[in-house]
Design a protein around this motif. Structure first.
Motif, PDB file in Angstrom:
ATOM      1  N   ALA A 230       5.254  71.735  26.315  1.00 13.69           N
ATOM      2  CA  ALA A 230       4.188  70.799  25.955  1.00 13.69           C
ATOM      3  C   ALA A 230       4.495  69.370  26.381  1.00 13.69           C
ATOM      4  O   ALA A 230       3.710  68.464  26.092  1.00 13.69           O
ATOM      5  N   ASP A 231       5.644  69.148  27.052  1.00 12.27           N
ATOM      6  CA  ASP A 231       6.004  67.821  27.557  1.00 12.27           C
ATOM      7  C   ASP A 231       6.202  66.814  26.428  1.00 12.27           C
ATOM      8  O   ASP A 231       5.909  65.630  26.578  1.00 12.27           O
ATOM      9  N   ARG A 232       6.694  67.282  25.286  1.00 18.51           N
ATOM     10  CA  ARG A 232       6.988  66.393  24.175  1.00 18.51           C
ATOM     11  C   ARG A 232       8.457  65.967  24.293  1.00 18.51           C
ATOM     12  O   ARG A 232       9.363  66.572  23.717  1.00 18.51           O
ATOM     13  N   LEU A 233       8.674  64.914  25.068  1.00 16.94           N
ATOM     14  CA  LEU A 233      10.029  64.556  25.479  1.00 16.94           C
ATOM     15  C   LEU A 233      10.865  63.997  24.329  1.00 16.94           C
ATOM     16  O   LEU A 233      12.072  64.229  24.263  1.00 16.94           O
ATOM     17  N   GLN A 234      10.251  63.250  23.420  1.00 15.43           N
ATOM     18  CA  GLN A 234      11.009  62.692  22.311  1.00 15.43           C
ATOM     19  C   GLN A 234      11.536  63.803  21.407  1.00 15.43           C
ATOM     20  O   GLN A 234      12.700  63.784  20.986  1.00 15.43           O
ATOM     21  N   GLU A 235      10.677  64.777  21.099  1.00 10.67           N
ATOM     22  CA  GLU A 235      11.121  65.908  20.266  1.00 10.67           C
ATOM     23  C   GLU A 235      12.187  66.724  21.000  1.00 10.67           C
ATOM     24  O   GLU A 235      13.161  67.181  20.389  1.00 10.67           O
ATOM     25  N   LEU A 236      12.002  66.895  22.308  1.00 11.64           N
ATOM     26  CA  LEU A 236      12.975  67.646  23.104  1.00 11.64           C
ATOM     27  C   LEU A 236      14.332  66.945  23.084  1.00 11.64           C
ATOM     28  O   LEU A 236      15.374  67.594  22.909  1.00 11.64           O
ATOM     29  N   ALA A 237      14.328  65.630  23.251  1.00 11.00           N
ATOM     30  CA  ALA A 237      15.580  64.872  23.218  1.00 11.00           C
ATOM     31  C   ALA A 237      16.251  64.980  21.855  1.00 11.00           C
ATOM     32  O   ALA A 237      17.473  65.156  21.750  1.00 11.00           O
ATOM     33  N   TYR A 238      15.439  64.891  20.792  1.00 14.53           N
ATOM     34  CA  TYR A 238      15.984  64.964  19.436  1.00 14.53           C
ATOM     35  C   TYR A 238      16.661  66.310  19.185  1.00 14.53           C
ATOM     36  O   TYR A 238      17.748  66.378  18.593  1.00 14.53           O
TER      37      TYR A 238
ATOM     38  N   ARG B 179      22.290  75.491  28.583  1.00 13.24           N
ATOM     39  CA  ARG B 179      20.845  75.391  28.361  1.00 13.24           C
ATOM     40  C   ARG B 179      20.486  74.084  27.661  1.00 13.24           C
ATOM     41  O   ARG B 179      19.540  73.390  28.040  1.00 13.24           O
ATOM     42  N   ALA B 180      21.265  73.731  26.621  1.00  6.09           N
ATOM     43  CA  ALA B 180      20.997  72.492  25.890  1.00  6.09           C
ATOM     44  C   ALA B 180      21.157  71.276  26.789  1.00  6.09           C
ATOM     45  O   ALA B 180      20.346  70.341  26.746  1.00  6.09           O
ATOM     46  N   LEU B 181      22.182  71.282  27.640  1.00  8.01           N
ATOM     47  CA  LEU B 181      22.412  70.153  28.536  1.00  8.01           C
ATOM     48  C   LEU B 181      21.313  70.038  29.582  1.00  8.01           C
ATOM     49  O   LEU B 181      20.857  68.931  29.902  1.00  8.01           O
ATOM     50  N   LEU B 182      20.858  71.174  30.107  1.00 10.36           N
ATOM     51  CA  LEU B 182      19.792  71.144  31.112  1.00 10.36           C
ATOM     52  C   LEU B 182      18.481  70.632  30.516  1.00 10.36           C
ATOM     53  O   LEU B 182      17.746  69.873  31.159  1.00 10.36           O
ATOM     54  N   GLN B 183      18.187  71.025  29.282  1.00 15.03           N
ATOM     55  CA  GLN B 183      16.934  70.567  28.672  1.00 15.03           C
ATOM     56  C   GLN B 183      17.040  69.110  28.228  1.00 15.03           C
ATOM     57  O   GLN B 183      16.052  68.370  28.295  1.00 15.03           O
ATOM     58  N   ARG B 184      18.231  68.680  27.805  1.00 12.66           N
ATOM     59  CA  ARG B 184      18.404  67.252  27.527  1.00 12.66           C
ATOM     60  C   ARG B 184      18.272  66.439  28.822  1.00 12.66           C
ATOM     61  O   ARG B 184      17.764  65.315  28.824  1.00 12.66           O
ATOM     62  N   MET B 185      18.723  67.023  29.912  1.00 10.32           N
ATOM     63  CA  MET B 185      18.590  66.385  31.218  1.00 10.32           C
ATOM     64  C   MET B 185      17.126  66.179  31.574  1.00 10.32           C
ATOM     65  O   MET B 185      16.728  65.124  32.095  1.00 10.32           O
ATOM     66  N   ALA B 186      16.280  67.171  31.274  1.00 11.37           N
ATOM     67  CA  ALA B 186      14.850  67.050  31.564  1.00 11.37           C
ATOM     68  C   ALA B 186      14.236  65.905  30.777  1.00 11.37           C
ATOM     69  O   ALA B 186      13.437  65.121  31.305  1.00 11.37           O
ATOM     70  N   ALA B 187      14.627  65.789  29.487  1.00  9.63           N
ATOM     71  CA  ALA B 187      14.102  64.699  28.671  1.00  9.63           C
ATOM     72  C   ALA B 187      14.579  63.347  29.194  1.00  9.63           C
ATOM     73  O   ALA B 187      13.809  62.372  29.227  1.00  9.63           O
ATOM     74  N   ALA B 188      15.845  63.266  29.613  1.00 13.91           N
ATOM     75  CA  ALA B 188      16.380  62.006  30.140  1.00 13.91           C
ATOM     76  C   ALA B 188      15.673  61.607  31.432  1.00 13.91           C
ATOM     77  O   ALA B 188      15.278  60.449  31.612  1.00 13.91           O
TER      78      ALA B 188
END
Length: 735
Positions: free
Chosen positions: A494-502, A524-533
């Motif tokens: 859903a492109d909710r980057l703030q929630e993804l980063a949190y 997986r966690a690092l790759l998804q945090r990378m997307a948010a960053a």
């Protein structure tokens, strides 16, 4: 009467049991009823009492009124007071698997509305936990070794009971539980019901059935999604695991020797032991067995390792002629922890037991596949949802587009939904790694069903309130780690980057700090945090996470097929999400692509020209050549504008013929006669000039570039060396 009742409950078909059952049949109906009622009432054991009442109900269905309600309440109360840690316990198993099929099928059942809704959720919770757990042993049986529950078709059983309960509640949505019904059709029925009753969402009859049915459909979809993306998180039931193992073994070449090992410890902590069966196929399948104690205080993993060690010891003691006939050994064990310990390699072993196993393996000169194959075949790779790259991708296109969360779609034929997915710009394109062997539609459809159901449950306050009540106080869904992983994927979708980063911050910080562990979960966690960053413009953090994965212990040991790696897709959508496999081929290509984009943002964006940043970008562009050629053309244009490039690392890491030839051309008068410093300063003629100062410089430069082209190292090897050596400088360029 107790002896007769025991014979009725017994499934044995021996002569004594048959005789006692025939004696019971000869009794009068009244005596049968009174006898079973008396021994049921006198039973002090709750479960035995319930079993006897069920026997009474099966013999006298008209007695379900009164007895049914009382037994249900007794089982639920007993389970609550027993404080079991899992729904997979003796009371819930009897309630769901034994009692409810009879109770819900009876037209005389007197279950109340409250009981039916409660039983609906308890049934869903039981089957979901069964399908999502790697431990299906029933708690509370009192046996020294808990009994493992085996169900032939759990989803079919769950749907059948849910449909019976929904029919008794007079829910129009009962049809969504028709077994093996298309997920598209199920979702369309839920969405249609939501729209048709939008004006009555405050009506408990409407919102309760919509919440209950949607939760059940969502959980089934998410469990199956978890099966696909992470085989270790939600493995198949035992019968399917056995079938898969047998299929994998049958596909392998026949070995000269097979070792089947097993180990266990009481409660997983004490009185451990291990054993193994050795089959010598060259000697008419001669069988050798060995046993060994693992210690009074030991783990199950240690017991499994002891079993492997003893098998190898027994094998080493064979006569020379037997050993000479063995060229390939296949070791089969059901312990993933045992294999993971051994797969770290001999140098990484810090305990004597696994180190001794490695020493034995070297003595036998076993191949890598013989020393740990997970039951004879490599386990399928885990998958992780990442933000990928739509095609065409320009330097000004954001990696993450801004799109709304998933909405409730209108009804339509299933085939039209599949065809329209690639043309709908409001939803990301979903693609699946080609490293997997299953049909990609199985994964994407399960994921989309889960996402849409999750979204529907938050469409209005009445639905959301009921859902939160059910989720937190009845199902305790927040305690399911596999579902929390799905929620993280929903935020990415859903492109909710703030929630993804949190949701990924803590795991990313632990990973960078060296305390986050290894494996697919941490990666997986690092790759998804990378997307948010990246999506929020924090290219330094995105690049740091990329480099940590590429140069640290998170890079997977499974190689994968580079020819099947694809993280760019042509599509009409604004965004492209990809299920990346946890293999070296997929993870390396994805991380290098993201790191290339981070440097690209710095090099081609506003700001001063940085020689090292430009040079580092050129090195990385080689990895996916010629796909990256348009970006290289922009870099060349930037170098022309600047008039020079100083990058001594060029001679160490740039070997792509097209790139080298372009620099040779730029060095000529026709190319602009640019000045380069592309060799380390300690070497002579480090500066190549085209101003007539050094007449032999151009020819020397041309010959040096020819030497670059003739180098034989693979691009991936060169880039790996580059990232390790230049990691700190790459991070400095991203600040």
């Amino acid at each position: 009467m107790r002896v007769l009742a025991d014979a009725l409950r017994c499934e044995d078909d021996d002569g004594q049991s048959k005789f006692l059952r025939e004696v019971f049949c000869q009794l009068s109906t009244d005596l049968q009823h009174r006898g079973l009622s008396v021994i049921a009432d006198r039973s002090s054991d709750t479960l035995e009492h319930c079993q006897l009442v069920l026997l009474l109900l099966n013999k006298f269905p008209n007695m379900v009124n009164g007895h049914g309600t009382r037994v249900v309440d007794l089982l639920l109360t007993s389970e609550k007071h027993a404080h079991f840690k899992s729904p997979l316990n003796k009371y819930r198993k009897f309630l769901v698997c034994d009692l409810l099929p009879s109770l819900l099928s009876s037209s005389a059942s007197d279950l109340t509305h409250k009981q039916l809704t409660r039983l609906f959720l308890r049934t869903v919770e039981f089957y979901v936990c069964y399908m999502a757990s790697d431990n299906t042993k029933i708690q509370g049986t009192g046996a020294e070794e808990p009994v493992e529950l085996r169900l032939a078709d759990p989803w079919k059983d769950m749907c059948s009971l849910c449909q019976l309960a929904a029919n008794k509640l007079h829910w129009p949505l009962a049809d969504v539980f028709t077994h093996k019904r298309s997920r598209d059709l199920v979702w369309q029925q839920l969405a249609s019901f939501f729209r048709e009753h939008s004006a009555r969402q405050e009506d408990p009859f409407v919102h309760s059935q919509l919440v209950y049915c949607t939760v059940a459909v969502m959980l089934q979809a998410v469990v199956e999604y978890s099966h696909k993306i992470d085989p270790t998180m939600a493995p198949d039931p035992p019968d399917k695991r056995r079938e898969a193992a047998e299929r994998a073994l049958a596909a392998l070449p026949a070995p000269d020797c097979s070792i089947w090992s097993d180990g266990s410890a009481a409660g997983g902590t004490s009185n451990g032991g291990g054993g193994a069966a050795i089959i010598l196929h060259r000697e008419n399948d001669r069988r050798i067995e060995c046993l060994a104690a693992a210690g009074t205080h030991c783990s199950s993993t240690r017991a499994e390792l002891v079993a492997v060690r003893e098998a190898l010891k027994s094998l080493a003691s064979l006569p020379a002629d037997s050993l000479d006939a063995i060229k390939e050994i296949r070791l089969c064990t059901d312990s993933r922890a045992c294999l993971q310990t051994l797969q770290r390699g001999q140098a990484a072993q810090q305990e004597e037991l696994p180190a001794s196993i490695w020493a034995s393996l070297h003595d036998f000169t076993c191949s890598q596949s013989s020393s740990g194959g997970g039951g004879g075949g490599a386990a399928p790779p885990s998958l992780m949802l990442v933000e990928a790259f739509p095609e065409p991708l320009s330097s000004t296109t954001s990696l993450l587009g801004s799109v709304p969360g998933p909405s409730v779609p209108g009804p339509g034929p299933a085939h039209r939904r599949h065809r329209s997915q690639e043309l709908d710009p409001t939803e990301p394109l979903l693609t699946v790694s080609r490293q997997v062997t299953f049909k990609p539609q199985q994964l994407t459809l399960a994921f989309l069903t889960g996402v849409r159901c999750w979204s529907l449950l938050s469409q209005n306050p009445a639905l959301e309130k009921e859902f939160q009540r059910v989720w937190q106080h009845v199902l305790s869904g927040n305690s399911w780690p596999w579902f929390q992983s799905f929620v993280t994927d929903v935020h990415l979708y859903a492109d909710r980057l703030q929630e993804l980063a949190y949701r990924t911050d803590a795991a990313a910080a632990a990973g960078l700090g060296g305390t986050g562990g290894t494996g697919a979960h941490c990666c997986r966690a690092l790759l998804q945090r990378m997307a948010a960053a990246f999506g929020t413009g924090d290219y330094q953090l995105a690049g740091e996470l990329c480099l940590h994965i590429l140069t640290g212990p998170l890079l997977p040991s499974a190689l994968g097929d580079p020819a099947k790696t694809q993280v760019v897709a042509q599509c009409a959508q604004n965004r492209h999400l990809h299920f990346l496999s946890y293999t070296q081929a997929d993870v390396s290509k994805y991380c290098i692509k993201v790191l290339t984009l981070c440097l690209q943002k710095k090099v081609l964006g506003p700001g001063a020209f940085q020689d090292n940043a430009v040079g580092h970008l050129i090195v990385l562009l080689q990895y996916d050549w010629p796909t990256e050629e348009p970006i290289f053309s922009k870099v060349v244009h930037l170098i022309r504008q600047h008039g020079t490039l100083t990058y001594p690392q060029f001679v160490h890491y740039v070997t792509c013929p097209d790139i080298v030839e372009e620099f040779v051309y730029l060095n000529t008068e026709h190319g602009g006669g640019l000045t380069f410093s592309l060799v380390p300063a300690q070497q002579p003629r480090g500066t190549i000039s085209t101003r007539g100062v050094d007449k032999g410089a151009r020819e020397e430069f041309r010959m040096a570039m020819l030497q670059q082209i003739r180098r034989t190292e693979s691009t991936l090897t060169l880039i790996g060396e580059f990232l390790t050596a230049q990691k700190d400088d790459v991070l400095r360029c991203l600040r």
